[in-house]
Design an enzyme around this catalytic site. Structure first.
Site, PDB file in Angstrom:
ATOM      1  N   HIS A 156       0.840  -1.215   0.000  1.00 16.35           N
ATOM      2  CA  HIS A 156       0.000   0.000   0.000  1.00 16.35           C
ATOM      3  C   HIS A 156       0.872   1.261   0.000  1.00 16.35           C
ATOM      4  O   HIS A 156       0.440   2.307   0.472  1.00 16.35           O
ATOM      5  CB  HIS A 156      -0.941   0.037   1.216  1.00 16.35           C
ATOM      6  N   SER A 278      14.823  21.686 -16.117  1.00 16.27           N
ATOM      7  CA  SER A 278      13.627  22.499 -16.325  1.00 16.27           C
ATOM      8  C   SER A 278      14.063  23.834 -16.923  1.00 16.27           C
ATOM      9  O   SER A 278      15.155  24.322 -16.640  1.00 16.27           O
ATOM     10  CB  SER A 278      12.932  22.731 -14.978  1.00 16.27           C
ATOM     11  N   LYS A 284      16.127  21.652 -10.913  1.00 17.45           N
ATOM     12  CA  LYS A 284      15.445  20.410 -11.310  1.00 17.45           C
ATOM     13  C   LYS A 284      16.325  19.407 -12.040  1.00 17.45           C
ATOM     14  O   LYS A 284      17.173  19.770 -12.840  1.00 17.45           O
ATOM     15  CB  LYS A 284      14.230  20.727 -12.207  1.00 17.45           C
ATOM     16  N   GLU A 291       9.238   8.579 -17.050  1.00 13.13           N
ATOM     17  CA  GLU A 291       7.876   9.093 -17.236  1.00 13.13           C
ATOM     18  C   GLU A 291       7.385   8.789 -18.646  1.00 13.13           C
ATOM     19  O   GLU A 291       6.213   8.447 -18.858  1.00 13.13           O
ATOM     20  CB  GLU A 291       7.838  10.597 -16.961  1.00 13.13           C
TER      21      GLU A 291
END
Ligand code: ARG
Length: 458
Positions: A156, A278, A284, A291
């Protein structure tokens, strides 16, 4: 380029229909397989006395010259051709004359395309298998290096029980090993039956030797039913299902990598060469590769859905709907290959951060089961031990402590069964190493898993 099927129609086909109908844009990639099939088909025609030896010589010379010119760049594929089969046959005829017009004797584009896709996917599937093996190899290397790095195992997404980073990585190796098996199974069934010689659907009156062509093209046998031969696309669906499953595994791994390299976890650091920045936030370092893999997974599921829906309502035998098979299956092959090509070096160059894993493992009471097991082994029924430990966890949370920070006197407030050895029993490394059950996280087990998996990938 004119159509192969001129003769019946009273006028030229509307250019919009030609454009709509043409598949050369996406089937041109099968040109080598198309030529391979034609080399064998024509050799069989000559062996059977259906065409002359002289015609065969011209056909083979012509087909080989097409191959050479393709490789050297001297021949461009005509984007106006109806399909790759038309292009090859017409180019051949332009080069060798009448012999070229005899190539298609006893054959239809329906059995031809069914053959070409199988031949193409055979090669693609072998490449994918090699790529999957390479990824499994990298996972084994990384698991070996991190077989002693204790981290929280999750259920979980809550810290649950202690595992090692190596154990977690080997879970993915096991999934990929099944993917490899599925790709091998799909390839084996694909190579079992050769559709060539099925004709348009009803075979032919020429004395073809289908066993010869099947054998020459590397198939176990010709397909036993000509109608099935031209209308079967199970092999595309089966391969695509295997690829969709593999993408699902890559996507789950990607999801974990995304979590692991976030500041919230920081279990790993990706190499700068495999991350992006970024345009506005100077700090970043984004895990774009993972992704994109997660995103592209849906695309391969879509390809599988395209194939399944395309086939489900088709009456036997060939229907033009089936031309849509290629864009879907090729997209799935290309997507999986691209994902494997990128994720493998990304994982090979990542740096695990064991201190952060260990810090996360120290919080979250992942040794609570071990504490309950300690009491159980001293004679308390497990359900009572579970409850007792639960009470201790609640008290620790209230006092902002971990179980191992309690003193023996504090332990004894909960049960007289606690002795000095409880500290060794709930030590995280000991908790991990104590899990010696087959397939578990202790170092010896993980190293055994690595050895077994390495042996399977050869
Ligand atoms: N381009 C076609 C395909 O990919 C080849 C088969 C054409 N057959 C036909 N009867 N029109 O499916």
């Amino acid at each position: 380029m004119p159509q192969l099927w001129q003769g019946r129609a009273s006028k030229a086909v509307d250019s919009r229909v030609n454009d709509f109908n043409s598949s050369i844009r996406f089937d041109a990639r099968m040109i080598e397989e198309d030529i391979q099939g034609s080399l064998v088909h024509s050799a069989m025609l000559a062996r059977q006395g259906i065409i002359s030896g002289a015609d065969l010589e011209d056909i083979h010379k012509g087909l080989r010259s097409i191959l050479e010119d393709l490789h050297s760049g001297a021949l461009d594929i005509d984007p106006a051709a109806e399909d790759v089969h038309t292009f090859v046959e017409q180019t051949l005829t332009a080069r060798v004359g009448n012999a070229g017009k005899r190539l298609h004797t006893g054959r239809s584009r329906n059995d031809q395309v069914a053959l070409d896709i199988r031949l193409y996917l055979r090669g693609a599937c072998a490449d994918l298998q090699a790529q999957v093996k390479e990824l499994i190899g990298v996972l084994c290397d990384k698991a070996q290096e991190s077989a002693g790095y204790v981290m929280p195992g999750y259920t979980h997404l809550q810290r649950a029980q202690p595992v090692t980073f190596g154990h977690q990585l080997m879970a993915y190796a096991s999934m990929l090993l099944r993917d490899l098996g599925r790709l091998q199974d799909a390839a084996a069934r694909m190579d079992a039956e050769c559709p060539l010689g099925s004709g348009a659907l009803a075979g032919t009156t020429y004395p073809l030797d289908r066993f010869y062509t099947a054998e020459q093209l590397g198939f176990a046998a010709p397909c036993r039913n000509s109608i099935d031969g031209v209308s079967d696309r199970d092999f595309c669906i089966e391969l695509c299902a295997a690829m969709a499953t593999c993408m699902m595994h890559l996507s789950r791994l990607s999801e974990e990598v995304i979590l692991w390299c976030s500041w919230e976890f920081k279990f790993i650091e990706l190499d700068d060469a495999f991350t992006t920045g970024s345009s506005i936030m100077p700090q970043k370092k984004n895990p774009d590769v993972t992704e994109l893999i997660r995103g592209k997974t849906g695309r391969v599921y879509g390809d599988l859905n395209t194939l399944l829906v395309m086939m489900k309502g088709l009456p036997l035998a060939y229907d033009k709907d089936m031309q849509e098979d290629k864009e879907a299956i090729f997209d799935a092959v290309d997507t999986l290959a691209l994902c494997l090509k990128t994720i493998t070096p990304m994982l090979a160059t990542m740096t695990p951060l064991p201190a952060n894993m260990r810090r996360a493992a120290a919080k979250g009471f992942i040794n609570a089961t071990d504490c309950a097991d300690y009491l159980t082994k001293k004679g308390m029924p497990f359900r009572d031990a579970y409850k007792c430990t639960g009470t201790m966890v609640a008290a620790c949370i209230a006092a902002d402590k971990t179980l191992e920070e309690l003193t023996l006197a504090e332990f004894k407030q909960y049960s007289d069964l606690f002795e000095q050895d409880v500290f060794a029993a709930i030590d995280l490394t000991a908790c991990c190493e104590g899990r010696t059950s087959y397939g578990g996280p202790c170092k010896e087990s993980v190293l055994a898993q690595i050895a077994e998996v390495r042996e399977k990938i050869g």
